[in-house]
Design a protein around this motif. Sequence first.
Motif, mmCIF file in Angstrom:
data_model
loop_
_atom_site.group_PDB
_atom_site.id
_atom_site.type_symbol
_atom_site.label_atom_id
_atom_site.label_comp_id
_atom_site.label_asym_id
_atom_site.label_seq_id
_atom_site.Cartn_x
_atom_site.Cartn_y
_atom_site.Cartn_z
ATOM 1 N N ASN A 138 0.878 -0.885 -0.367
ATOM 2 C CA ASN A 138 0.187 -0.201 -0.105
ATOM 3 C C ASN A 138 0.390 1.058 -0.310
ATOM 4 O O ASN A 138 2.211 0.914 -0.172
ATOM 5 C CB ASN A 138 -1.327 0.361 1.547
ATOM 6 N N GLU A 139 0.005 2.397 -0.184
ATOM 7 C CA GLU A 139 0.912 3.719 -0.033
ATOM 8 C C GLU A 139 2.083 3.637 1.309
ATOM 9 O O GLU A 139 2.843 4.661 1.196
ATOM 10 C CB GLU A 139 0.516 5.065 -0.221
ATOM 11 N N TYR A 140 1.957 2.937 2.258
ATOM 12 C CA TYR A 140 2.411 3.710 3.771
ATOM 13 C C TYR A 140 3.616 2.672 3.831
ATOM 14 O O TYR A 140 4.805 2.669 4.556
ATOM 15 C CB TYR A 140 1.247 2.901 4.367
ATOM 16 N N ASN A 141 3.774 1.343 3.027
ATOM 17 C CA ASN A 141 4.222 0.354 3.729
ATOM 18 C C ASN A 141 5.809 0.141 2.605
ATOM 19 O O ASN A 141 6.294 -0.755 3.028
ATOM 20 C CB ASN A 141 4.023 -0.462 3.604
ATOM 21 N N GLY A 142 6.025 1.711 1.914
ATOM 22 C CA GLY A 142 7.140 1.703 1.171
ATOM 23 C C GLY A 142 7.148 1.061 -0.222
ATOM 24 O O GLY A 142 7.994 0.512 -0.565
ATOM 25 N N PRO A 143 6.235 1.284 -1.034
ATOM 26 C CA PRO A 143 6.226 0.707 -2.196
ATOM 27 C C PRO A 143 7.208 1.398 -3.668
ATOM 28 O O PRO A 143 7.642 2.110 -3.477
ATOM 29 C CB PRO A 143 4.704 0.914 -2.717
ATOM 30 N N LEU A 144 7.745 0.162 -4.716
ATOM 31 C CA LEU A 144 8.178 1.049 -5.785
ATOM 32 C C LEU A 144 7.688 2.010 -5.900
ATOM 33 O O LEU A 144 5.879 2.159 -6.355
ATOM 34 C CB LEU A 144 8.414 -0.552 -6.296
ATOM 35 N N MET A 145 8.585 2.695 -6.784
ATOM 36 C CA MET A 145 8.530 4.060 -7.492
ATOM 37 C C MET A 145 8.835 4.063 -8.851
ATOM 38 O O MET A 145 10.277 3.358 -8.349
ATOM 39 C CB MET A 145 8.374 5.145 -6.687
ATOM 40 N N PHE A 146 8.337 4.191 -9.874
ATOM 41 C CA PHE A 146 8.466 4.392 -11.030
ATOM 42 C C PHE A 146 8.475 5.680 -11.483
ATOM 43 O O PHE A 146 7.900 6.182 -11.559
ATOM 44 C CB PHE A 146 8.510 3.041 -12.244
ATOM 45 N N ILE A 147 9.629 6.104 -12.240
ATOM 46 C CA ILE A 147 9.962 7.413 -13.545
ATOM 47 C C ILE A 147 9.139 6.330 -15.320
ATOM 48 O O ILE A 147 10.338 5.490 -15.330
ATOM 49 C CB ILE A 147 11.038 7.685 -13.500
ATOM 50 N N PRO A 148 8.099 6.270 -15.209
ATOM 51 C CA PRO A 148 7.406 5.981 -16.760
ATOM 52 C C PRO A 148 8.213 6.110 -18.333
ATOM 53 O O PRO A 148 8.592 7.783 -18.068
ATOM 54 C CB PRO A 148 5.984 6.326 -16.959
ATOM 55 N N GLY A 149 8.569 4.748 -18.747
ATOM 56 C CA GLY A 149 9.169 5.470 -20.200
ATOM 57 C C GLY A 149 11.016 6.424 -19.492
ATOM 58 O O GLY A 149 11.762 6.301 -20.871
ATOM 59 N N SER A 150 11.558 5.687 -18.068
ATOM 60 C CA SER A 150 12.606 6.442 -17.989
ATOM 61 C C SER A 150 13.925 5.296 -18.901
ATOM 62 O O SER A 150 14.750 5.772 -18.683
ATOM 63 C CB SER A 150 13.041 7.006 -17.111
ATOM 64 N N HIS A 151 12.883 4.391 -19.010
ATOM 65 C CA HIS A 151 14.121 2.974 -19.485
ATOM 66 C C HIS A 151 14.325 3.490 -21.192
ATOM 67 O O HIS A 151 15.531 3.234 -21.376
ATOM 68 C CB HIS A 151 13.180 1.466 -19.920
ATOM 69 N N ARG A 152 13.625 4.668 -21.601
ATOM 70 C CA ARG A 152 13.893 4.735 -23.212
ATOM 71 C C ARG A 152 15.693 5.696 -23.121
ATOM 72 O O ARG A 152 16.077 5.706 -24.243
ATOM 73 C CB ARG A 152 13.120 5.366 -23.707
ATOM 74 N N LEU A 153 15.691 5.999 -22.343
ATOM 75 C CA LEU A 153 16.985 6.846 -22.554
ATOM 76 C C LEU A 153 17.682 5.728 -21.970
ATOM 77 O O LEU A 153 19.561 6.481 -22.463
ATOM 78 C CB LEU A 153 16.709 7.337 -21.080
ATOM 79 N N GLY A 154 18.164 4.753 -22.226
ATOM 80 C CA GLY A 154 19.601 3.799 -21.850
ATOM 81 C C GLY A 154 20.054 4.233 -20.334
ATOM 82 O O GLY A 154 19.173 4.654 -19.529
ATOM 83 N N VAL A 155 21.093 4.167 -20.320
ATOM 84 C CA VAL A 155 21.564 3.743 -19.085
ATOM 85 C C VAL A 155 21.884 5.476 -19.169
ATOM 86 O O VAL A 155 22.523 5.992 -19.595
ATOM 87 C CB VAL A 155 23.630 2.883 -19.228
ATOM 88 N N VAL A 156 21.625 6.523 -17.616
ATOM 89 C CA VAL A 156 22.345 7.502 -17.045
ATOM 90 C C VAL A 156 23.251 7.422 -16.465
ATOM 91 O O VAL A 156 23.997 6.550 -15.539
ATOM 92 C CB VAL A 156 20.857 8.970 -16.809
ATOM 93 N N ASP A 157 23.913 9.302 -16.060
ATOM 94 C CA ASP A 157 24.617 8.526 -14.996
ATOM 95 C C ASP A 157 24.408 8.334 -13.708
ATOM 96 O O ASP A 157 23.576 9.136 -13.242
ATOM 97 C CB ASP A 157 25.596 10.483 -15.423
ATOM 98 N N ALA A 158 25.903 7.704 -13.473
ATOM 99 C CA ALA A 158 24.543 7.773 -11.756
ATOM 100 C C ALA A 158 26.181 7.366 -10.938
ATOM 101 O O ALA A 158 27.599 7.738 -11.452
ATOM 102 C CB ALA A 158 24.593 6.045 -12.183
ATOM 103 N N GLN A 159 26.226 7.779 -9.621
ATOM 104 C CA GLN A 159 27.163 7.528 -8.392
ATOM 105 C C GLN A 159 27.252 5.972 -8.071
ATOM 106 O O GLN A 159 25.904 5.939 -6.929
ATOM 107 C CB GLN A 159 27.555 8.327 -7.641
#
Length: 294
Positions: A138-159
Amino acid sequence: MKLTPQQIERFDSDGYLFFPGLFTPAEVAELQAAVPALYARREACNVREKDSDAVRTNFAAHLCSEPFARLARHPRMVGPVQDLLGEPLYMHQFKINGKMAFEGDVWQWHQDYGTWKNDDLMPTERAMNVAIFLDDVNEYNGPLMFIPGSHRLGVVDAQHDRTTTSYPLWTIDKTLIAQLVERAGGKHGGIVSPKGPAGSMILFHSCLVHASSSNLSPWNRISVYLSLCAVSNHIRRFKRPEYIAHRDFTPIRCLADDCLLARPPVELPWGQGMPARALETSLDPIGAIGETTP
């Protein structure tokens, strides 16, 4: 389980598919009953939260637990990924993430393939996650959050974040996250969070940007993740131990759809304990698949 053309189109667009209540309560109960014994083990396969004894992630349960060995070969989880990738799959990673009541910590914004590429030298993003809820989400116990369509950018910069939580992760800068959310719709769908009953399943692209917040609720949120990879795309380095990033590239052979309740016999190669080799690592690139499959 076969995906429809409409589902494949939606996956290509959004980067994920959600199947509420795909597994029955009886099937989920088979899995739930096996979790306490796995979480009680005092071995490297259990990564605990930074500031408590609560399990954050249990690795490789499919190698030592019969119910999870069957789940690892379940056609409802394996079949859709094989449809999308179009070739045999092997198990790159198997984990049971425990976002425990009051104690489950955050998972920072990241792409799974970012870690698989940087740490394991997985050649391309021809791999993805399938998750099944073992608790109601549910909205209270830490559900996954996605940014829809972000996979189409391929690999993005990360640290490489080694300090925020007990599990190191290749994480994405907050400024870039804000840009990606705005690009996906801002307050109108720029972040989505699938929620549903235990037994629900999510399939999501390895480049889909995702995260989850801490669990301040009184309800656990335990989920199982199969990270399935095309055999031709197997990892090229063993920088991480085998219990985290698997080294057996043998194609998965699915069991029957009723396997969780019919309980067919399954092999448990780590049934007597994790072997010493599961802790070994190497920074050297590996050779051909035939030289590395145990």
